[in-house]
Design a protein around this motif. Sequence first.
Motif, PDB file in Angstrom:
ATOM      1  N   VAL A  73     -30.666 -96.725  16.067  1.00 23.88           N
ATOM      2  CA  VAL A  73     -31.707 -96.289  16.993  1.00 23.88           C
ATOM      3  C   VAL A  73     -31.030 -96.140  18.353  1.00 23.88           C
ATOM      4  O   VAL A  73     -30.400 -97.078  18.842  1.00 23.88           O
ATOM      5  CB  VAL A  73     -32.856 -97.315  17.072  1.00 23.88           C
ATOM      6  N   TYR A  74     -31.130 -94.942  18.934  1.00 18.65           N
ATOM      7  CA  TYR A  74     -30.507 -94.718  20.240  1.00 18.65           C
ATOM      8  C   TYR A  74     -31.558 -94.344  21.276  1.00 18.65           C
ATOM      9  O   TYR A  74     -32.670 -93.958  20.938  1.00 18.65           O
ATOM     10  CB  TYR A  74     -29.384 -93.689  20.149  1.00 18.65           C
ATOM     11  N   ARG A  75     -31.187 -94.505  22.529  1.00 23.40           N
ATOM     12  CA  ARG A  75     -32.129 -94.375  23.633  1.00 23.40           C
ATOM     13  C   ARG A  75     -32.574 -92.927  23.849  1.00 23.40           C
ATOM     14  O   ARG A  75     -33.692 -92.688  24.250  1.00 23.40           O
ATOM     15  CB  ARG A  75     -31.506 -94.917  24.921  1.00 23.40           C
ATOM     16  N   ARG A 107     -24.118 -93.697  27.366  1.00 19.14           N
ATOM     17  CA  ARG A 107     -23.515 -94.704  26.478  1.00 19.14           C
ATOM     18  C   ARG A 107     -23.893 -94.445  25.020  1.00 19.14           C
ATOM     19  O   ARG A 107     -23.104 -94.679  24.115  1.00 19.14           O
ATOM     20  CB  ARG A 107     -23.930 -96.110  26.893  1.00 19.14           C
ATOM     21  N   CYS A 108     -25.106 -93.961  24.792  1.00 12.44           N
ATOM     22  CA  CYS A 108     -25.526 -93.627  23.428  1.00 12.44           C
ATOM     23  C   CYS A 108     -24.662 -92.490  22.875  1.00 12.44           C
ATOM     24  O   CYS A 108     -24.239 -92.532  21.717  1.00 12.44           O
ATOM     25  CB  CYS A 108     -26.988 -93.198  23.399  1.00 12.44           C
ATOM     26  N   SER A 163     -34.162 -91.325  17.587  1.00 14.47           N
ATOM     27  CA  SER A 163     -34.593 -91.660  18.951  1.00 14.47           C
ATOM     28  C   SER A 163     -36.021 -91.182  19.155  1.00 14.47           C
ATOM     29  O   SER A 163     -36.575 -90.471  18.317  1.00 14.47           O
ATOM     30  CB  SER A 163     -33.680 -91.010  20.000  1.00 14.47           C
ATOM     31  N   ALA A 164     -36.577 -91.548  20.298  1.00 22.02           N
ATOM     32  CA  ALA A 164     -37.923 -91.101  20.661  1.00 22.02           C
ATOM     33  C   ALA A 164     -37.920 -89.700  21.267  1.00 22.02           C
ATOM     34  O   ALA A 164     -38.982 -89.149  21.549  1.00 22.02           O
ATOM     35  CB  ALA A 164     -38.553 -92.086  21.649  1.00 22.02           C
ATOM     36  N   ASN A 204     -31.443-105.154  24.420  1.00 16.75           N
ATOM     37  CA  ASN A 204     -32.428-104.756  25.424  1.00 16.75           C
ATOM     38  C   ASN A 204     -31.848-103.780  26.448  1.00 16.75           C
ATOM     39  O   ASN A 204     -32.515-103.414  27.405  1.00 16.75           O
ATOM     40  CB  ASN A 204     -32.999-105.984  26.142  1.00 16.75           C
ATOM     41  N   GLY A 205     -30.625-103.330  26.224  1.00 17.96           N
ATOM     42  CA  GLY A 205     -30.007-102.363  27.125  1.00 17.96           C
ATOM     43  C   GLY A 205     -28.847-101.652  26.454  1.00 17.96           C
ATOM     44  O   GLY A 205     -28.368-102.079  25.395  1.00 17.96           O
ATOM     45  N   PRO A 206     -28.357-100.588  27.060  1.00 16.63           N
ATOM     46  CA  PRO A 206     -27.371 -99.724  26.413  1.00 16.63           C
ATOM     47  C   PRO A 206     -25.956-100.276  26.332  1.00 16.63           C
ATOM     48  O   PRO A 206     -25.127 -99.724  25.618  1.00 16.63           O
ATOM     49  CB  PRO A 206     -27.389 -98.464  27.278  1.00 16.63           C
TER      50      PRO A 206
END
Length: 172
Positions: A39-41, A47-48, A73-74, A143-145
């Motif tokens: 799952v990526y941002r 960074r993703c 991702s969303a 909780n962060g990249p």
Amino acid sequence: MPTPKPIAGSILASLTFPQLGGGTLTVGGTRENWTLLVVYRGKHCGRCKKYLNILNGMRDEWANAGFDIAVVSADPVEKAAADQAEFGWAFDIGYDLDEQQMAQLGVFMSDPLSSGETDRRFAEPGVFVIRPDGSLVIAAISNGPSARPELAELLDGMIFTKQSDRPARGTA
């Protein structure tokens, strides 16, 4: 209220996303192969892109070890397709990950800091390894990249896990 986190060894119910190139991408439930789900941002995350470029370069290694790769991702289709076209990612890419699916995976969610970042709530990184029976072996949620499993180390560990038929750890 915090989203409950997945429990190692539990069965991940099937999740279905629209897939770039048409059709749907389904993870969880019963499968022929093991699955690596990332799952990526989204498009806004440099960074993703770096992480997914590394994964793209390791596709054959993961496939040779018996893993299917799914990335989601969303982002809407336009953003996901733009990244795929720019970077040439050749793994299955899902898009439109919704908040209910994020909650089912137990990933952290963030609101955009500005309209330049994105226009919707998005998932923070998650890396999941799923057995063919649908059970979770790894649920690495950040909780962060900046914090994600190193992919070569993860692959090495999963090859060992498969060959040794090791159980999921961290179940309590």
